[in-house]
Write an enzyme that holds these catalytic residues in place. Structure first.
Site, PDB file in Angstrom:
ATOM      1  N   SER A   9       0.528  -1.088  -0.545  1.00 25.30           N
ATOM      2  CA  SER A   9       0.205   0.103   0.228  1.00 25.30           C
ATOM      3  C   SER A   9       0.975   0.994   0.071  1.00 25.30           C
ATOM      4  O   SER A   9       1.953   1.164   1.168  1.00 25.30           O
ATOM      5  CB  SER A   9      -1.003   0.061   1.517  1.00 25.30           C
ATOM      6  OG  SER A   9      -1.526   1.250   1.045  1.00 25.30           O
ATOM      7  N   HIS A  34      -0.817  -0.617  -4.680  1.00 28.03           N
ATOM      8  CA  HIS A  34      -2.014  -1.188  -3.463  1.00 28.03           C
ATOM      9  C   HIS A  34      -2.484   0.486  -3.652  1.00 28.03           C
ATOM     10  O   HIS A  34      -1.467   1.033  -2.464  1.00 28.03           O
ATOM     11  CB  HIS A  34      -2.891  -1.785  -2.519  1.00 28.03           C
ATOM     12  CG  HIS A  34      -3.806  -1.682  -2.013  1.00 28.03           C
ATOM     13  ND1 HIS A  34      -5.447  -2.180  -2.735  1.00 28.03           N
ATOM     14  CD2 HIS A  34      -4.167  -0.900  -1.334  1.00 28.03           C
ATOM     15  CE1 HIS A  34      -6.091  -1.441  -1.578  1.00 28.03           C
ATOM     16  NE2 HIS A  34      -5.866  -1.105  -0.957  1.00 28.03           N
ATOM     17  N   ASP A  36      -4.620   3.776  -1.907  1.00 25.69           N
ATOM     18  CA  ASP A  36      -5.365   4.392  -0.834  1.00 25.69           C
ATOM     19  C   ASP A  36      -6.183   5.253  -0.604  1.00 25.69           C
ATOM     20  O   ASP A  36      -5.208   6.266  -0.575  1.00 25.69           O
ATOM     21  CB  ASP A  36      -5.101   3.843   0.922  1.00 25.69           C
ATOM     22  CG  ASP A  36      -5.380   2.591   0.769  1.00 25.69           C
ATOM     23  OD1 ASP A  36      -5.869   1.652   0.572  1.00 25.69           O
ATOM     24  OD2 ASP A  36      -4.241   1.903   1.596  1.00 25.69           O
ATOM     25  N   MET A  38      -8.524   8.069   0.462  1.00 29.29           N
ATOM     26  CA  MET A  38      -9.641   8.872   0.711  1.00 29.29           C
ATOM     27  C   MET A  38      -9.867  10.393   1.004  1.00 29.29           C
ATOM     28  O   MET A  38      -8.918  11.073   0.626  1.00 29.29           O
ATOM     29  CB  MET A  38      -8.459   8.479   2.450  1.00 29.29           C
ATOM     30  CG  MET A  38      -8.498   7.642   2.785  1.00 29.29           C
ATOM     31  SD  MET A  38      -7.631   7.017   4.385  1.00 29.29           S
ATOM     32  CE  MET A  38      -6.581   6.091   4.324  1.00 29.29           C
ATOM     33  N   HIS A  67      -7.816   2.049  -4.474  1.00 32.31           N
ATOM     34  CA  HIS A  67      -9.611   1.197  -3.761  1.00 32.31           C
ATOM     35  C   HIS A  67      -9.785   2.730  -3.209  1.00 32.31           C
ATOM     36  O   HIS A  67      -9.547   3.773  -2.073  1.00 32.31           O
ATOM     37  CB  HIS A  67      -8.639   0.946  -2.126  1.00 32.31           C
ATOM     38  CG  HIS A  67      -9.626   0.750  -0.905  1.00 32.31           C
ATOM     39  ND1 HIS A  67      -9.407   0.427   0.013  1.00 32.31           N
ATOM     40  CD2 HIS A  67     -10.812   0.429  -1.229  1.00 32.31           C
ATOM     41  CE1 HIS A  67     -10.634   0.428   1.192  1.00 32.31           C
ATOM     42  NE2 HIS A  67     -10.824   0.559   0.529  1.00 32.31           N
ATOM     43  N   MET A  69     -12.025   4.788  -1.268  1.00 28.16           N
ATOM     44  CA  MET A  69     -12.738   5.019   0.263  1.00 28.16           C
ATOM     45  C   MET A  69     -12.966   6.805   0.362  1.00 28.16           C
ATOM     46  O   MET A  69     -13.165   7.475   0.932  1.00 28.16           O
ATOM     47  CB  MET A  69     -11.540   5.228   1.962  1.00 28.16           C
ATOM     48  CG  MET A  69     -11.069   3.689   1.583  1.00 28.16           C
ATOM     49  SD  MET A  69     -10.421   3.461   2.812  1.00 28.16           S
ATOM     50  CE  MET A  69      -8.258   3.185   1.526  1.00 28.16           C
ATOM     51  N   MET A 138     -12.382  -5.288   4.606  1.00 29.07           N
ATOM     52  CA  MET A 138     -11.571  -4.173   5.088  1.00 29.07           C
ATOM     53  C   MET A 138     -11.297  -5.812   6.720  1.00 29.07           C
ATOM     54  O   MET A 138     -12.029  -5.204   7.606  1.00 29.07           O
ATOM     55  CB  MET A 138     -12.077  -3.386   5.473  1.00 29.07           C
ATOM     56  CG  MET A 138     -12.066  -2.307   4.265  1.00 29.07           C
ATOM     57  SD  MET A 138     -10.617  -1.699   3.750  1.00 29.07           S
ATOM     58  CE  MET A 138      -9.830  -0.791   4.791  1.00 29.07           C
ATOM     59  N   GLY A 145      -3.179   4.139   8.325  1.00 29.58           N
ATOM     60  CA  GLY A 145      -3.241   2.876   9.061  1.00 29.58           C
ATOM     61  C   GLY A 145      -1.981   2.294   9.643  1.00 29.58           C
ATOM     62  O   GLY A 145      -2.722   2.788  10.694  1.00 29.58           O
ATOM     63  N   ASP A 176      -7.568  -5.965   3.454  1.00 25.73           N
ATOM     64  CA  ASP A 176      -6.910  -5.252   4.222  1.00 25.73           C
ATOM     65  C   ASP A 176      -7.019  -4.511   5.274  1.00 25.73           C
ATOM     66  O   ASP A 176      -7.728  -4.353   5.949  1.00 25.73           O
ATOM     67  CB  ASP A 176      -7.229  -3.596   2.736  1.00 25.73           C
ATOM     68  CG  ASP A 176      -6.321  -2.049   2.435  1.00 25.73           C
ATOM     69  OD1 ASP A 176      -6.000  -2.143   4.104  1.00 25.73           O
ATOM     70  OD2 ASP A 176      -7.087  -1.788   1.967  1.00 25.73           O
ATOM     71  N   GLY A 198       0.730  -2.516   4.206  1.00 21.20           N
ATOM     72  CA  GLY A 198       1.706  -1.225   4.338  1.00 21.20           C
ATOM     73  C   GLY A 198       2.598  -0.702   4.945  1.00 21.20           C
ATOM     74  O   GLY A 198       3.863  -0.750   4.486  1.00 21.20           O
TER      75      GLY A 198
END
Length: 216
Positions: A9, A34, A36, A38, A67, A69, A138, A145, A176, A198
């Site tokens: 990640s 990966h 992330d 947000m 991903h 979020m 999840m 993280g 994850d 991560g």
């Protein structure tokens, strides 16, 4: 796709040396990147958006797994695909018209995944499981993280595997949150196909060696 995949990640990477960390993943035994994303609304944190995605697109030489979020992910999936996403995953909890969004992602030539928060039951995927390419479970509450792994995840892996098999789905199972050298083998044994890691990777003395050990 082969299984037993490791997806480091980039949320845990050193953003002052992002190209260096991307190159490390390129040269390692990792399978995917990966990413992330947000928004500070769906989750209580903000990570990054298209400028960082552009850097990933320029330098990543492996499969890019994004991903989202974020609220209203359907507004942004196309742009993430244009910025190099090979797979885009959206949250069940954030997506009002899930079928439409999944099919839109796939119509643009990318793989499509659905994500479940720790408190969202697997059975809610019954009507979408045959359509998705990946289910992301999840194993921490999303947003930050370095959180502790939620043990109920093993039960959810088993339930997801049963749902996939009973619907003749080809979806992969991704985990994850809190993945490390202590639980990776057990997660693969339980039925996971892809592990996101991560802090376990980027905080290690030897990230490349850690990636290698996560795959064993």
């Amino acid at each position: 796709m082969k299984t037993k995949l490791i997806a480091p990640s980039l949320l845990a990477a050193d953003f002052g040396n992002l190209q260096r960390d991307i190159e490390m993943i390129n040269h390692s035994q990792a399978d995917w990147f990966h990413v992330d994303v947000m928004d500070g609304r769906f989750v209580p944190n903000i990570s990054f958006g298209f400028p960082v995605m552009k850097t990933v697109q320029q330098h990543a030489k492996k499969f890019v797994d994004v991903h989202l979020m974020i609220v209203e992910p359907e507004k942004y999936v196309e742009e993430f695909i244009d910025h190099g996403a090979d797979l885009v995953s959206v949250h069940y909890e954030a997506c009002t018209h899930l079928h439409r969004t999944i099919h839109h992602i796939q119509s643009r030539g990318a793989k499509a995944g659905v994500v479940l928060n720790p408190s969202t039951p697997v059975l809610l995927l019954e009507d979408i499981i045959a359509d998705v390419d990946l289910v992301l479970l999840m194993s921490v509450n999303p947003g930050f993280g370095g959180q502790k792994f939620i043990e109920n995840t093993y039960k959810k892996i088993s339930e997801t595997k049963d749902l996939i098999l009973s619907n003749n789905s080809t979806a992969l199972i991704q985990i994850d949150g809190g993945v490390n050298l202590d639980n990776a083998a057990k997660l693969f044994e339980a039925g996971a196909d892809v592990l996101v890691a991560g802090n376990a990777v980027f905080s290690a003395d030897s990230p490349e060696k850690t990636i290698e050990l996560l795959k064993i």
